[in-house]
Design a protein around this motif. Sequence first.
Motif, PDB file in Angstrom:
ATOM      1  N   PHE A 207       0.829  -1.207   0.000  1.00  0.00           N
ATOM      2  CA  PHE A 207       0.000   0.000   0.000  1.00  0.00           C
ATOM      3  C   PHE A 207       0.862   1.255   0.000  1.00  0.00           C
ATOM      4  O   PHE A 207       2.075   1.208   0.251  1.00  0.00           O
ATOM      5  N   ALA A 208       0.208   2.371  -0.278  1.00  0.00           N
ATOM      6  CA  ALA A 208       0.850   3.682  -0.200  1.00  0.00           C
ATOM      7  C   ALA A 208      -0.174   4.693   0.277  1.00  0.00           C
ATOM      8  O   ALA A 208      -1.378   4.525   0.054  1.00  0.00           O
ATOM      9  N   THR A 209       0.302   5.738   0.945  1.00  0.00           N
ATOM     10  CA  THR A 209      -0.566   6.837   1.353  1.00  0.00           C
ATOM     11  C   THR A 209      -0.037   8.131   0.738  1.00  0.00           C
ATOM     12  O   THR A 209       1.175   8.324   0.624  1.00  0.00           O
ATOM     13  N   VAL A 210      -0.954   8.986   0.342  1.00  0.00           N
ATOM     14  CA  VAL A 210      -0.603  10.260  -0.293  1.00  0.00           C
ATOM     15  C   VAL A 210      -1.383  11.376   0.387  1.00  0.00           C
ATOM     16  O   VAL A 210      -2.599  11.264   0.566  1.00  0.00           O
ATOM     17  N   TYR A 211      -0.668  12.444   0.744  1.00  0.00           N
ATOM     18  CA  TYR A 211      -1.318  13.597   1.385  1.00  0.00           C
ATOM     19  C   TYR A 211      -1.392  14.738   0.379  1.00  0.00           C
ATOM     20  O   TYR A 211      -0.399  15.075  -0.267  1.00  0.00           O
ATOM     21  N   ARG A 212      -2.567  15.329   0.264  1.00  0.00           N
ATOM     22  CA  ARG A 212      -2.782  16.401  -0.713  1.00  0.00           C
ATOM     23  C   ARG A 212      -2.582  17.759  -0.039  1.00  0.00           C
ATOM     24  O   ARG A 212      -3.490  18.335   0.550  1.00  0.00           O
ATOM     25  N   TYR A 213      -1.361  18.274  -0.138  1.00  0.00           N
ATOM     26  CA  TYR A 213      -1.053  19.588   0.428  1.00  0.00           C
ATOM     27  C   TYR A 213      -1.612  20.698  -0.462  1.00  0.00           C
ATOM     28  O   TYR A 213      -1.679  20.562  -1.683  1.00  0.00           O
ATOM     29  N   TYR A 214      -1.966  21.789   0.179  1.00  0.00           N
ATOM     30  CA  TYR A 214      -2.403  22.973  -0.556  1.00  0.00           C
ATOM     31  C   TYR A 214      -1.182  23.693  -1.106  1.00  0.00           C
ATOM     32  O   TYR A 214      -0.151  23.809  -0.443  1.00  0.00           O
ATOM     33  N   ALA A 215      -1.278  24.165  -2.339  1.00  0.00           N
ATOM     34  CA  ALA A 215      -0.205  24.946  -2.961  1.00  0.00           C
ATOM     35  C   ALA A 215      -0.810  26.228  -3.527  1.00  0.00           C
ATOM     36  O   ALA A 215      -1.738  26.175  -4.341  1.00  0.00           O
ATOM     37  N   TYR A 216      -0.306  27.349  -3.093  1.00  0.00           N
ATOM     38  CA  TYR A 216      -0.818  28.667  -3.515  1.00  0.00           C
ATOM     39  C   TYR A 216      -0.724  28.816  -5.033  1.00  0.00           C
ATOM     40  O   TYR A 216       0.251  28.392  -5.632  1.00  0.00           O
ATOM     41  N   PRO A 217      -1.696  29.445  -5.700  1.00  0.00           N
ATOM     42  CA  PRO A 217      -2.924  30.006  -5.110  1.00  0.00           C
ATOM     43  C   PRO A 217      -4.114  29.031  -5.113  1.00  0.00           C
ATOM     44  O   PRO A 217      -4.997  29.124  -4.296  1.00  0.00           O
ATOM     45  N   GLN A 218      -4.156  28.105  -6.090  1.00  0.00           N
ATOM     46  CA  GLN A 218      -5.318  27.218  -6.191  1.00  0.00           C
ATOM     47  C   GLN A 218      -4.911  25.822  -6.653  1.00  0.00           C
ATOM     48  O   GLN A 218      -5.607  25.175  -7.417  1.00  0.00           O
ATOM     49  N   HIS A 219      -3.781  25.379  -6.154  1.00  0.00           N
ATOM     50  CA  HIS A 219      -3.248  24.089  -6.556  1.00  0.00           C
ATOM     51  C   HIS A 219      -3.129  23.152  -5.355  1.00  0.00           C
ATOM     52  O   HIS A 219      -3.295  23.558  -4.210  1.00  0.00           O
ATOM     53  N   ILE A 220      -2.819  21.901  -5.652  1.00  0.00           N
ATOM     54  CA  ILE A 220      -2.470  20.956  -4.608  1.00  0.00           C
ATOM     55  C   ILE A 220      -1.135  20.328  -4.960  1.00  0.00           C
ATOM     56  O   ILE A 220      -0.734  20.300  -6.132  1.00  0.00           O
ATOM     57  N   ARG A 221      -0.457  19.852  -3.944  1.00  0.00           N
ATOM     58  CA  ARG A 221       0.847  19.214  -4.136  1.00  0.00           C
ATOM     59  C   ARG A 221       0.799  17.851  -3.442  1.00  0.00           C
ATOM     60  O   ARG A 221       1.108  17.733  -2.260  1.00  0.00           O
ATOM     61  N   PRO A 222       0.376  16.796  -4.144  1.00  0.00           N
ATOM     62  CA  PRO A 222       0.325  15.467  -3.524  1.00  0.00           C
ATOM     63  C   PRO A 222       1.715  15.013  -3.085  1.00  0.00           C
ATOM     64  O   PRO A 222       2.685  15.136  -3.843  1.00  0.00           O
ATOM     65  N   ARG A 223       1.786  14.494  -1.865  1.00  0.00           N
ATOM     66  CA  ARG A 223       3.064  14.011  -1.339  1.00  0.00           C
ATOM     67  C   ARG A 223       2.926  12.553  -0.915  1.00  0.00           C
ATOM     68  O   ARG A 223       2.096  12.225  -0.072  1.00  0.00           O
ATOM     69  N   VAL A 224       3.753  11.701  -1.512  1.00  0.00           N
ATOM     70  CA  VAL A 224       3.761  10.291  -1.119  1.00  0.00           C
ATOM     71  C   VAL A 224       4.423  10.197   0.252  1.00  0.00           C
ATOM     72  O   VAL A 224       5.586  10.573   0.414  1.00  0.00           O
ATOM     73  N   ALA A 225       3.667   9.696   1.235  1.00  0.00           N
ATOM     74  CA  ALA A 225       4.171   9.669   2.606  1.00  0.00           C
ATOM     75  C   ALA A 225       4.657   8.282   3.015  1.00  0.00           C
ATOM     76  O   ALA A 225       5.700   8.139   3.644  1.00  0.00           O
ATOM     77  N   GLN A 226       3.881   7.255   2.681  1.00  0.00           N
ATOM     78  CA  GLN A 226       4.228   5.878   3.043  1.00  0.00           C
ATOM     79  C   GLN A 226       4.115   5.005   1.793  1.00  0.00           C
ATOM     80  O   GLN A 226       3.211   5.193   0.977  1.00  0.00           O
ATOM     81  N   PHE A 227       5.022   4.056   1.685  1.00  0.00           N
ATOM     82  CA  PHE A 227       5.036   3.206   0.494  1.00  0.00           C
ATOM     83  C   PHE A 227       5.670   1.883   0.895  1.00  0.00           C
ATOM     84  O   PHE A 227       6.819   1.840   1.337  1.00  0.00           O
ATOM     85  N   LEU A 228       4.901   0.795   0.746  1.00  0.00           N
ATOM     86  CA  LEU A 228       5.411  -0.491   1.209  1.00  0.00           C
ATOM     87  C   LEU A 228       4.886  -1.640   0.354  1.00  0.00           C
ATOM     88  O   LEU A 228       3.674  -1.783   0.178  1.00  0.00           O
TER      89      LEU A 228
END
Length: 411
Positions: A207-228
Amino acid sequence: MEDSLTARLKRLVTNGNEVLEFRLIRDLDDLNSKETVFKPEMTYQVFGNREIIFGYQDLKVQLFYSAGCLETYLGMTYTEKVNSEHEGVEADEVLTKIAEKLAPDVHYSLSSFTNALAKDDTFAPHGKLIHSFSLNDEGTTKRFEVYKADMNYKGFKEYHQRIQTFLLWYIDAALFIDIDDERWQYFNIFEKYTTPMGTSRYATIGFATVYRYYAYPQHIRPRVAQFLILPPFRRMGLGTYLLQAIYREYITRNEVKDITVESPSEVFQRLRNYVDALNCSTLPSFKPECLKKGFNNEMVTEARDKFRINKKQARIVYEILRLRATNVANPEEYRAYRLDVKNRLNIPFKRKQNEEAKILRALKNEEKRTYTSDNGLPSEEQRKEILETEYHLLEDEYKTVIKRLEYAADL
């Protein structure tokens, strides 16, 4: 000579990595098959920094999971236990320490666990199927599926609480995420297989988990946090398929600025480099004739627009692909490549040098005579040695990725 009590107590010290064994159970035969056993890579997050367990002779700790829905059994066996009343020391509470990290409803009875295996008959992955593929594994064709889920799917919370426990044994400094935060997205990979009775079933692979961070002004920046990918299923290329599936979910979305990774391990960074290099090798700006002209803004733009790769990672991909395109037997060509990479590696040192120079320019003449630098900068000769070492380590890492790229090209 040590006394008999001391010698006996020493015999009751065991290594947690050696005595703990995992199994993923597909049928009852797997309970006794040595081929289904796999070991942890670390146990310090449960047993402490020394990774030892005290108080038992011939200790064996068993942590079994049903292959699909991950019903969990925890047990232990031993031939002798320290006697706290007569020997003045307590044995470690092994099961308690592990159970604190596990999801609720753990089975401590093998009969209860074996009865629960029937749940895999009706288990189906939670979420939306986003990718499926087949691989040939030693002459056997196996089918795999990747699902994207969130906590709104009934039963997924309980499933995720079980699978995340594997992080403790395979990911350094692992932390469980806040599952109540709706910005998390979850990607799970399964093998879809057929039992001898002709029934289709699913087995958990990773599995993997991804966090959708906010990126100014109206974007998101998905970040892969866990991957196994679980140990029994490694070295099959499954990590590549899972990461590519994650990429495909985000790269076509206009609101996605780029895809990043949180504190990647060496193993994951190698996987990421391979996948990004494989993808970018299809782009016009990363063709061999362009690579030899040096890193440029066209590469940055194309990597970002096509694959949501940020500038820093695009530079790494460029260096990998340029090394692949470089004739190392040609002294001038190889030297040009080395200088290009070393110039990039030397940037932090040059930045510190410039900062030091700015300080000196700002000081008056009498202040310069008494000024003592404490910036820790190495001498020029030391820096050259450090740079040479850094470069060779990096080149070796790049060659590992290139070897895999060449293997993929031959398939």
